[in-house]
Design a protein around this motif. Sequence first.
Motif, mmCIF file in Angstrom:
data_model
loop_
_atom_site.group_PDB
_atom_site.id
_atom_site.type_symbol
_atom_site.label_atom_id
_atom_site.label_comp_id
_atom_site.label_asym_id
_atom_site.label_seq_id
_atom_site.Cartn_x
_atom_site.Cartn_y
_atom_site.Cartn_z
ATOM 1 N N UNK A 14 -10.409 11.202 42.012
ATOM 2 C CA UNK A 14 -10.550 9.750 42.105
ATOM 3 C C UNK A 14 -10.798 9.144 40.725
ATOM 4 N N UNK A 15 -11.637 9.787 39.932
ATOM 5 C CA UNK A 15 -11.908 9.296 38.587
ATOM 6 C C UNK A 15 -10.674 9.391 37.694
ATOM 7 N N UNK A 16 -9.876 10.440 37.902
ATOM 8 C CA UNK A 16 -8.644 10.587 37.120
ATOM 9 C C UNK A 16 -7.682 9.439 37.378
ATOM 10 N N UNK A 17 -7.681 8.931 38.617
ATOM 11 C CA UNK A 17 -6.769 7.852 38.992
ATOM 12 C C UNK A 17 -7.344 6.474 38.660
ATOM 13 N N UNK A 18 -8.644 6.284 38.895
ATOM 14 C CA UNK A 18 -9.232 4.949 38.843
ATOM 15 C C UNK A 18 -10.024 4.636 37.572
ATOM 16 N N UNK A 40 -7.821 3.645 31.947
ATOM 17 C CA UNK A 40 -8.219 2.311 31.522
ATOM 18 C C UNK A 40 -8.894 2.311 30.150
ATOM 19 N N UNK A 41 -8.075 2.359 29.134
ATOM 20 C CA UNK A 41 -8.534 2.224 27.765
ATOM 21 C C UNK A 41 -9.250 3.445 27.228
ATOM 22 N N UNK A 42 -9.688 3.326 25.975
ATOM 23 C CA UNK A 42 -10.435 4.413 25.355
ATOM 24 C C UNK A 42 -11.726 4.702 26.113
ATOM 25 N N UNK A 43 -12.364 3.639 26.627
ATOM 26 C CA UNK A 43 -13.624 3.842 27.326
ATOM 27 C C UNK A 43 -13.397 4.551 28.658
ATOM 28 N N UNK A 44 -12.332 4.198 29.373
ATOM 29 C CA UNK A 44 -12.038 4.878 30.631
ATOM 30 C C UNK A 44 -11.733 6.343 30.420
ATOM 31 N N UNK A 45 -10.940 6.642 29.396
ATOM 32 C CA UNK A 45 -10.614 8.032 29.085
ATOM 33 C C UNK A 45 -11.876 8.810 28.726
ATOM 34 N N UNK A 46 -12.769 8.170 27.958
ATOM 35 C CA UNK A 46 -13.997 8.858 27.566
ATOM 36 C C UNK A 46 -14.906 9.093 28.767
ATOM 37 N N UNK A 47 -15.076 8.080 29.599
ATOM 38 C CA UNK A 47 -15.919 8.239 30.780
ATOM 39 C C UNK A 47 -15.450 9.424 31.620
ATOM 40 N N UNK A 48 -14.148 9.490 31.832
ATOM 41 C CA UNK A 48 -13.593 10.581 32.632
ATOM 42 C C UNK A 48 -13.797 11.933 31.963
ATOM 43 N N UNK A 49 -13.432 12.028 30.688
ATOM 44 C CA UNK A 49 -13.435 13.326 30.036
ATOM 45 C C UNK A 49 -14.840 13.880 29.849
ATOM 46 N N UNK A 50 -15.813 13.013 29.517
ATOM 47 C CA UNK A 50 -17.166 13.533 29.326
ATOM 48 C C UNK A 50 -17.750 14.042 30.637
ATOM 49 N N UNK A 51 -17.359 13.445 31.752
ATOM 50 C CA UNK A 51 -17.831 13.956 33.036
ATOM 51 C C UNK A 51 -17.170 15.299 33.368
ATOM 52 N N UNK A 56 -13.530 -3.570 37.789
ATOM 53 C CA UNK A 56 -13.835 -4.173 36.487
ATOM 54 C C UNK A 56 -13.211 -3.380 35.341
ATOM 55 N N UNK A 57 -13.163 -2.073 35.460
ATOM 56 C CA UNK A 57 -12.477 -1.284 34.442
ATOM 57 C C UNK A 57 -10.989 -1.655 34.397
ATOM 58 N N UNK A 58 -10.388 -1.825 35.575
ATOM 59 C CA UNK A 58 -8.965 -2.166 35.607
ATOM 60 C C UNK A 58 -8.729 -3.572 35.087
ATOM 61 N N UNK A 59 -9.588 -4.514 35.459
ATOM 62 C CA UNK A 59 -9.436 -5.900 34.995
ATOM 63 C C UNK A 59 -9.519 -6.012 33.479
ATOM 64 N N UNK A 60 -10.416 -5.244 32.881
ATOM 65 C CA UNK A 60 -10.633 -5.367 31.442
ATOM 66 C C UNK A 60 -9.754 -4.440 30.610
ATOM 67 N N UNK A 61 -9.390 -3.287 31.180
ATOM 68 C CA UNK A 61 -8.689 -2.296 30.360
ATOM 69 C C UNK A 61 -7.406 -1.790 30.996
ATOM 70 N N UNK A 62 -7.008 -2.399 32.126
ATOM 71 C CA UNK A 62 -5.789 -1.956 32.769
ATOM 72 C C UNK A 62 -4.562 -2.370 31.998
ATOM 73 N N UNK A 63 -3.457 -1.740 32.342
ATOM 74 C CA UNK A 63 -2.186 -2.045 31.660
ATOM 75 C C UNK A 63 -1.818 -3.499 31.924
#
Length: 301
Positions: free
Chosen positions: A196-200, A204-215, A294-301
């Motif tokens: 779910x985190x990989x998809x959602x 979404x931006x550098x912050x989304x990638x970081x949130x996912x990868x650090x987890x 909110x991640x999608x709204x701010x950092x989505x494509x």
Amino acid sequence: MILQHTFNIPEEKKIRLIINSDTKNEADDQYAIVHAILTPLFNVRGIIGAHFGEHRTKHSMLESYEEIKRLLDLMNLTNEICAFKGAEKAMPNEQSPVSSEGSEFIIREALTDDPTPLYIIFLGPITDLAAAYLKEPAIAGRLTAVWVGCGIWPEGNMEYNLSNDIHAANVVLESEIPLWIIPQDVYVNPRVSISELAVKVKPHGDIGNYLYQQLVDFNLMMNKRTDWTNGESWSMGDSTAVSVLMDSHMFGYEMKPAPRITDDMRFLHYQNERMVRWYHYVDPRFTLEDMFAKLKLHYGA
């Protein structure tokens, strides 16, 4: 960079918010911090790095502080939101505060003339609030604390955030500070899968990638322990503090007499006048879907 939200919030609804987080303890504080920053209801005044004991490192507060700065950098908000160092360790007793720039910041912000309500969310131990209160008791009527911590009502039990400063917990529980508690049996419920985190989150931006990868990285490290998670899931417990400030969950809590905490984290019940808000439900769907949106709204494509 000042965040531009896609909708407006009436000014009279907004609140001042301080975040106190043992950010580098594991992998969900980061999500809660980002969620809070992306929430237009909140005017985030500062973020305090909290310690998380000495079980894994002797420099836990500094690691939390550096992780906060990393998040702000990834969001291009280093010049917009200040990070502060909290206490380096737990209180030695209930009379001796461990002072820090974080506790001093709490005092300053609480005592300002700003009429906007001030809330502080605690995602780890509550050391910095106890230190601020012991130094300046006048803050008690000028803020509300929301704590993701404490064991299960009514007996109590081992709970990690509480374990890292029982003395501080007792100071706050016996104070006059308005306190909302989200206990262990409630904060475990917003569960996600790594898929779910990989998809959602990840796209979404550098912050989304970081949130996912650090987890993912922390999950891999910790699942070498047989007592950790099932391997493909996580609890976003810290995000519950954001959730109850966005919506109070009117029927999700009760007012209960504040317990006193024993050394083995059991609850003693004899404080009949000191009442705290004790949550028994926080909506996982509302909590998680708002963060994803909110991640999608701010950092989505």
